[in-house]
Design a protein around this motif. Sequence first.
Motif, PDB file in Angstrom:
ATOM      1  N   CYS A 268       7.090  -0.594  -0.627  1.00 35.83           N
ATOM      2  CA  CYS A 268       5.562  -0.415  -0.790  1.00 35.83           C
ATOM      3  C   CYS A 268       5.273  -1.417  -2.184  1.00 35.83           C
ATOM      4  CB  CYS A 268       5.024   1.033  -1.193  1.00 35.83           C
ATOM      5  SG  CYS A 268       3.340   0.777  -1.559  1.00 35.83           S
TER       6      CYS A 268
ATOM      7  N   CYS B 254       3.301   0.495  -4.960  1.00 32.86           N
ATOM      8  CA  CYS B 254       3.685   1.307  -5.914  1.00 32.86           C
ATOM      9  C   CYS B 254       5.238   0.953  -6.500  1.00 32.86           C
ATOM     10  CB  CYS B 254       4.093   2.650  -5.178  1.00 32.86           C
ATOM     11  SG  CYS B 254       2.590   3.193  -4.270  1.00 32.86           S
TER      12      CYS B 254
ATOM     13  N   HIS C 282       2.725   3.754   3.556  1.00 40.26           N
ATOM     14  CA  HIS C 282       3.081   4.511   1.935  1.00 40.26           C
ATOM     15  C   HIS C 282       1.995   5.644   1.999  1.00 40.26           C
ATOM     16  CE1 HIS C 282       4.795   4.727  -1.987  1.00 40.26           C
ATOM     17  NE2 HIS C 282       5.750   5.030  -1.111  1.00 40.26           N
TER      18      HIS C 282
ATOM     19  N   CYS D 158       0.086   6.142  -0.514  1.00 38.59           N
ATOM     20  CA  CYS D 158      -0.949   5.540  -1.243  1.00 38.59           C
ATOM     21  C   CYS D 158      -1.750   4.860  -0.233  1.00 38.59           C
ATOM     22  CB  CYS D 158      -0.251   4.364  -2.163  1.00 38.59           C
ATOM     23  SG  CYS D 158       0.358   3.159  -1.648  1.00 38.59           S
TER      24      CYS D 158
END
Length: 258
Positions: free
Chosen positions: A209, A212, A221, A223
């Motif tokens: 990712c 992150c 992900h 997020c």
Amino acid sequence: MERALAGFLLAGAIAFAARTVRALSVGGAVAALVVGTAAAIAGWTWATVLIVFFVTSSALSRFKHAAREARIGGIVEKGNERDAFQVLANGGVFAGGAILAAGTGESAWAAAALGALAAATADTWATEVGTVSGGLPRSIISFKPLPAGTSGGVTVTGTLASILGAAFIASVSSFMGLGRASAAVFVGGVLGSLADSLIGGTIQERRWCDGCSEATERRTHYCGRATRVVGGVPGARNDFVNVVCTLVGAGVAAALAR
Ligand SMILES: [Zn+2]
């Protein structure tokens, strides 16, 4: 025929209960119904060892679930609900082998089915115990420390759990009178789980990712960002690795049982 119907109803009841406690997704419950019915068609003893596997593995997943989620939730591909591919990857080789064993009377097929289930059990127990035991995971390839939950990472406790899992299925199946090859089943289970770690650490796809700066196995992900492949063979995901794990367990157990 009656056993198939009774098996279908029993598998349906168990799949429904597992869905109710969110141990299975809807697709996972349907797949469990198929695998469970197939095992019942092979015979009640086959269905019983499958239920023993399923109940113990689901119980281990619940054990310290919150701690596991906090440690590895961002890395692992799948959540707590097992989906259809996961159920088939773990139970498909077992169910096929059980039906062939019942149909042909060949002990090698029985050993193959049980070797596959022992491997799935060993791998599941290693993951569920290893990810909450707190030991430092190391790569099975390079021995370098890895974040908990990374495929190919092993801990001492997780490895002991995998050996226990294989021994457990070998003992239960021997107790149930399913063949006399419990040593072959045990070795198949341990080597299948070892193959899972080796493949998980080499050819399984690795993703990243960018948001992150974290390694993950998820396509999306936590997020919300889409991740990209940074290693391994694209498309070789967790279910593929689990199928190879059970196939190695089946092959080793069948070869040793001969
Ligand atoms: Zn992210």
